[in-house]
Scaffold this active site. Structure first.
Site, PDB file in Angstrom:
ATOM      1  N   GLY A  82       0.680  -1.229   0.061  1.00 37.61           N
ATOM      2  CA  GLY A  82       0.201   0.103  -0.233  1.00 37.61           C
ATOM      3  C   GLY A  82       0.968   1.045   0.014  1.00 37.61           C
TER       4      GLY A  82
ATOM      5  N   GLY B 287       0.442  -5.164   0.867  1.00 39.05           N
ATOM      6  CA  GLY B 287      -0.817  -5.251   0.256  1.00 39.05           C
ATOM      7  C   GLY B 287      -0.664  -5.760  -1.282  1.00 39.05           C
TER       8      GLY B 287
END
Length: 344
Positions: A67, A115
């Site tokens: 992320g 992520g």
């Protein structure tokens, strides 16, 4: 030329193709990318000409490095709702991929962190190339693994998942399959013809198996010391057992855990134990949202990102700096329900 939104979504024969295309940030997922992917999945679910989804990267060195932690760092300094919104949308995407009614094929070619594992390892057909390297390295920045990473790691043989969660160690394609993080190892040179077969309408499961090579994992040779050292249920005990081992890989593990944020280490170990009780990805993502929201209020997250990404001095000052100062009650608070608990 890179895509202005960081992700290219288009039809390719019988498949909907999602290609991560933000190379200057190693395809780190920002809110625009996440929402474009969600919109594409919604559109293709109703499209009868789309038989399957392919998620890949334009960069053969990186699938997705996680992320957007720079945005999280900024949020930790005053705009916390921005990070929580990013996590809510990212977790929606992870769950969408996991429960999508059509086959989702992920091609993890290169670095796949945090992520990146969230969008890559919950799919129905998970392919890792010979260039792949997977890890959940959150403890190094004062955070615990999220994106239901603890659920994924809890399925690894023995105590290997705990080892990977606490050290942030990277695994190659062969060990990724051994740990249950992926289904097939495929040579990077075979990815283009594999996608061409999918675009021609060939069944994804059969295509993955056709191009797969036999995994040659290394982790099984380390099972004895890993299962022994991580067999205790507290971080202090794990460190004590590691300190008595002479294997170079165990020494590396001791160094990695010793460098991690004490609070993040204890929260991560608790999350790994709780992952075994989760009914599925939704329950785990709800827990992740609680834990990450609490870390936004903790000084270690901003400090860890600063040391690793902003200033890159690699010398974070954790608060507290000692494991013994982190009590069970401190850890308990990270898992308490929120007023706005995540609902998927």
């Amino acid at each position: 030329m890179t895509h202005p939104d960081g992700v290219a979504c288009r039809r390719d024969g019988a498949v909907g193709r999602i290609t991560l295309d933000r190379p200057t940030s190693r395809n780190a997922l920002d809110l625009t990318m996440i929402r474009r992917m969600l919109d594409a999945l919604t559109r293709w679910e109703r499209d009868t000409d789309v038989d399957a989804i392919v998620i890949d990267s334009s960069d053969d060195r990186t699938f997705c490095a996680g992320g957007d932690i720079v945005a999280v760092h900024d949020a930790a300094h005053g705009h916390r709702e921005r990070a929580r919104l990013l996590w809510r949308e990212e977790y929606r995407l992870d769950a969408r991929i996991a429960h999508y009614p059509k086959p989702v094929v992920t091609l993890m070619n290169g670095l796949t962190l945090g992520g990146g594992m969230g969008i890559g390892c919950h799919a129905s057909v998970r392919i890792v190339s010979d260039r792949a390297a997977l890890a959940m390295p959150e403890v190094a920045i004062g955070l615990a693994p999220d994106v239901a990473g603890t659920l994924l790691l809890s399925r690894a043989p023995g105590r290997i998942g705990v080892h990977l969660a606490l050290t942030g160690q990277r695994v190659d394609a062969h060990d990724a399959v051994y740990c249950g993080l992926a289904d097939h190892v495929v040579a990077s040179s075979s990815l283009s013809p594999l996608v061409a077969d999918l675009a021609a309408g060939c069944p994804p499961t059969a295509v993955g198996a056709e191009y797969a090579v036999k995994p040659r994992p290394a982790l099984p040779t380390h099972r004895a010391w890993i299962d022994d050292c991580y067999g205790t249920r507290d971080v202090e005990g794990i460190l004590q057992r590691l300190s008595r081992r002479t294997e170079p890989t165990a020494v590396d593990a001791l160094d990695a855990i010793s460098a991690g944020a004490p609070t993040a280490l204890k929260v991560t170990l608790r999350a790994m134990e709780m992952a075994h009780t989760h009914s599925g990805i939704g329950q785990c993502l709800r827990q992740d949202y609680r834990v990450c929201s609490r870390f936004l209020l903790h000084p270690d997250l901003a400090e860890g990102i600063r040391a690793a990404v902003i200033d890159k001095d690699r010398t974070p000052k954790w608060d507290p700096a000692d494991l013994t100062a982190v009590t069970d009650a401190d850890v308990d608070r990270f898992f308490q329900p929120l007023d706005d608990d995540l609902v998927l």
